[in-house]
Design a protein around this motif. Sequence first.
Motif, PDB file in Angstrom:
ATOM      1  N   ILE A  93      30.822  52.955  40.150  1.00 40.52           N
ATOM      2  CA  ILE A  93      31.321  54.212  40.708  1.00 40.52           C
ATOM      3  C   ILE A  93      32.181  53.949  41.938  1.00 40.52           C
ATOM      4  O   ILE A  93      33.207  54.618  42.145  1.00 40.52           O
ATOM      5  CB  ILE A  93      30.148  55.160  41.014  1.00 40.52           C
ATOM      6  CG1 ILE A  93      29.529  55.633  39.701  1.00 40.52           C
ATOM      7  CG2 ILE A  93      30.620  56.349  41.859  1.00 40.52           C
ATOM      8  CD1 ILE A  93      28.382  56.599  39.844  1.00 40.52           C
ATOM      9  N   ALA A  94      31.819  52.970  42.738  1.00 39.75           N
ATOM     10  CA  ALA A  94      32.636  52.626  43.906  1.00 39.75           C
ATOM     11  C   ALA A  94      34.028  52.162  43.481  1.00 39.75           C
ATOM     12  O   ALA A  94      35.040  52.537  44.098  1.00 39.75           O
ATOM     13  CB  ALA A  94      31.944  51.538  44.725  1.00 39.75           C
ATOM     14  N   GLU A  95      34.085  51.360  42.421  1.00 38.74           N
ATOM     15  CA  GLU A  95      35.376  50.874  41.930  1.00 38.74           C
ATOM     16  C   GLU A  95      36.237  52.023  41.414  1.00 38.74           C
ATOM     17  O   GLU A  95      37.427  52.127  41.739  1.00 38.74           O
ATOM     18  CB  GLU A  95      35.144  49.851  40.809  1.00 38.74           C
ATOM     19  CG  GLU A  95      34.557  48.533  41.289  1.00 38.74           C
ATOM     20  CD  GLU A  95      34.035  47.686  40.132  1.00 38.74           C
ATOM     21  OE1 GLU A  95      34.164  48.124  38.958  1.00 38.74           O
ATOM     22  OE2 GLU A  95      33.481  46.606  40.401  1.00 38.74           O
ATOM     23  N   MET A  96      35.621  52.902  40.625  1.00 39.69           N
ATOM     24  CA  MET A  96      36.373  54.035  40.089  1.00 39.69           C
ATOM     25  C   MET A  96      36.829  54.968  41.195  1.00 39.69           C
ATOM     26  O   MET A  96      37.977  55.435  41.204  1.00 39.69           O
ATOM     27  CB  MET A  96      35.521  54.793  39.069  1.00 39.69           C
ATOM     28  CG  MET A  96      35.304  54.049  37.766  1.00 39.69           C
ATOM     29  SD  MET A  96      34.481  55.065  36.499  1.00 39.69           S
ATOM     30  CE  MET A  96      32.804  55.168  37.151  1.00 39.69           C
ATOM     31  N   ALA A  97      35.942  55.253  42.146  1.00 40.27           N
ATOM     32  CA  ALA A  97      36.284  56.151  43.246  1.00 40.27           C
ATOM     33  C   ALA A  97      37.465  55.613  44.057  1.00 40.27           C
ATOM     34  O   ALA A  97      38.337  56.378  44.495  1.00 40.27           O
ATOM     35  CB  ALA A  97      35.077  56.373  44.151  1.00 40.27           C
ATOM     36  N   THR A  98      37.508  54.294  44.220  1.00 38.91           N
ATOM     37  CA  THR A  98      38.603  53.673  44.974  1.00 38.91           C
ATOM     38  C   THR A  98      39.932  53.845  44.240  1.00 38.91           C
ATOM     39  O   THR A  98      40.948  54.239  44.832  1.00 38.91           O
ATOM     40  CB  THR A  98      38.312  52.179  45.188  1.00 38.91           C
ATOM     41  OG1 THR A  98      37.093  52.036  45.929  1.00 38.91           O
ATOM     42  CG2 THR A  98      39.444  51.512  45.956  1.00 38.91           C
ATOM     43  N   GLU A  99      39.939  53.552  42.941  1.00 44.49           N
ATOM     44  CA  GLU A  99      41.172  53.687  42.169  1.00 44.49           C
ATOM     45  C   GLU A  99      41.627  55.147  42.112  1.00 44.49           C
ATOM     46  O   GLU A  99      42.834  55.433  42.172  1.00 44.49           O
ATOM     47  CB  GLU A  99      40.970  53.139  40.764  1.00 44.49           C
ATOM     48  CG  GLU A  99      40.878  51.624  40.700  1.00 44.49           C
ATOM     49  CD  GLU A  99      40.998  51.106  39.278  1.00 44.49           C
ATOM     50  OE1 GLU A  99      42.128  50.764  38.853  1.00 44.49           O
ATOM     51  OE2 GLU A  99      39.969  51.069  38.582  1.00 44.49           O
ATOM     52  N   ILE A 100      40.684  56.065  41.995  1.00 46.02           N
ATOM     53  CA  ILE A 100      41.035  57.479  41.951  1.00 46.02           C
ATOM     54  C   ILE A 100      41.631  57.927  43.282  1.00 46.02           C
ATOM     55  O   ILE A 100      42.603  58.690  43.315  1.00 46.02           O
ATOM     56  CB  ILE A 100      39.799  58.325  41.580  1.00 46.02           C
ATOM     57  CG1 ILE A 100      39.408  58.068  40.122  1.00 46.02           C
ATOM     58  CG2 ILE A 100      40.056  59.811  41.811  1.00 46.02           C
ATOM     59  CD1 ILE A 100      38.058  58.639  39.731  1.00 46.02           C
ATOM     60  N   GLU A 101      41.081  57.432  44.382  1.00 46.04           N
ATOM     61  CA  GLU A 101      41.630  57.789  45.699  1.00 46.04           C
ATOM     62  C   GLU A 101      43.051  57.262  45.847  1.00 46.04           C
ATOM     63  O   GLU A 101      43.949  57.978  46.324  1.00 46.04           O
ATOM     64  CB  GLU A 101      40.736  57.215  46.797  1.00 46.04           C
ATOM     65  CG  GLU A 101      41.191  57.535  48.214  1.00 46.04           C
ATOM     66  CD  GLU A 101      41.062  59.012  48.564  1.00 46.04           C
ATOM     67  OE1 GLU A 101      41.692  59.430  49.555  1.00 46.04           O
ATOM     68  OE2 GLU A 101      40.341  59.744  47.853  1.00 46.04           O
TER      69      GLU A 101
END
Length: 385
Positions: free
Chosen positions: A287-295
């Motif tokens: 989730i941290a990885e996805m949240a970073t790319e989404i940001e």
Amino acid sequence: MSKSYLTQEHHIFREAFRKFLNAEVIPNFDQWERERMVPRSLWNKMGEKGFLCPWVDEQYGGFNADYGYNVIINEELTRVGSGMLGFSLHNDIVVPYLHAYGSEEQKERWMPGCVSGDLIGAIAMTEPGTGSDLAAIKTTARREGDHYVINGEKTFISNGISSDLIVVVCKTDPQAVPGHKGISLIVVERDTPGFTRGKKLDKIGMHAQDTSELIFQDALVSVNNLLGQEGQGFYYLMNQLQEERLNVCIASITQAKVMIELTTDYVKNRKVFGQPISMLQNTQFKIAEMATEIEIGSVYVDHLISTFMSGGNIVQQVSMGKWWLTDLAKRVAAECMQLHGGYGYMEEYPIARRYRDVPVASIFAGSNEIMKSIIAKNLGLKGGE
């Protein structure tokens, strides 16, 4: 995160639109997905509330609103589901062709109905044997006196069943060299003689969005329905594709945000081995990885929107965004379904619908392979082309 292009008026508009969707759309959306169609009555309700083409000039029934309102409508419809795509297609793709290239008589004839919801728009580019290579289309429009006689077939046409006005990409000069110089845009109306609709196509996802084949057999259309000038259609299409691809970017990043919100909520409440899944390091890292790319993607999309609203050329940047953001949405869909476990494969969980809806965005509005080809050309990698 604050968006520089949005004002207090935009936020008030978003709240009003969200309230409308909560009352009129969300309670009925599952049924429309099963029926494979959004009812025509919703178009009229959207028009009555000012949610169709708010950017249109006041003389045609709009509010002369800026693109920020389009962004809000696109985002909020996407949050409901991709089956609502037809409204964004109408608002942001079809009607802008009428506005940009239509004569004053055509605008007076069609634009008020597009704003009220009495007229639903579609655009017909793709053919059974032709997708991204528009210069190779085979649909022809032969002029005979005061009419064009149109022959050919189109497929994968969004709003194909419900549409009243269809911007048809056709060849008015089949002998033109190169081929794209013979392309024109002609508006075909619902009851045109010789025009019929084929079957409603059964898609993997986006079920509430009607998609169909269109058939033209000596369809007789007045020359007054020609958009702009003969032979200029290809250039009109290229000019408008910036906005279409920007809309795909906005929808894709919104899809990713919705999916991670759904998944974050799920992993906090789903327990395995006596603790929430969110306590597992693998879950946290994913989730941290996805949240970073989404940001990162969100910042890029906001930059694209601001540049577009200020009149800047975004061909290269929106091509980059279109392929990367649609791929991001697909990766997020796969990871989020995995984090849902077996429940993610069940239709009662919304992640299943998102998983089905997301992939097509990397195909329409120009496939991602076409996007990479555009990028390569602009980087000087294709020689003298």
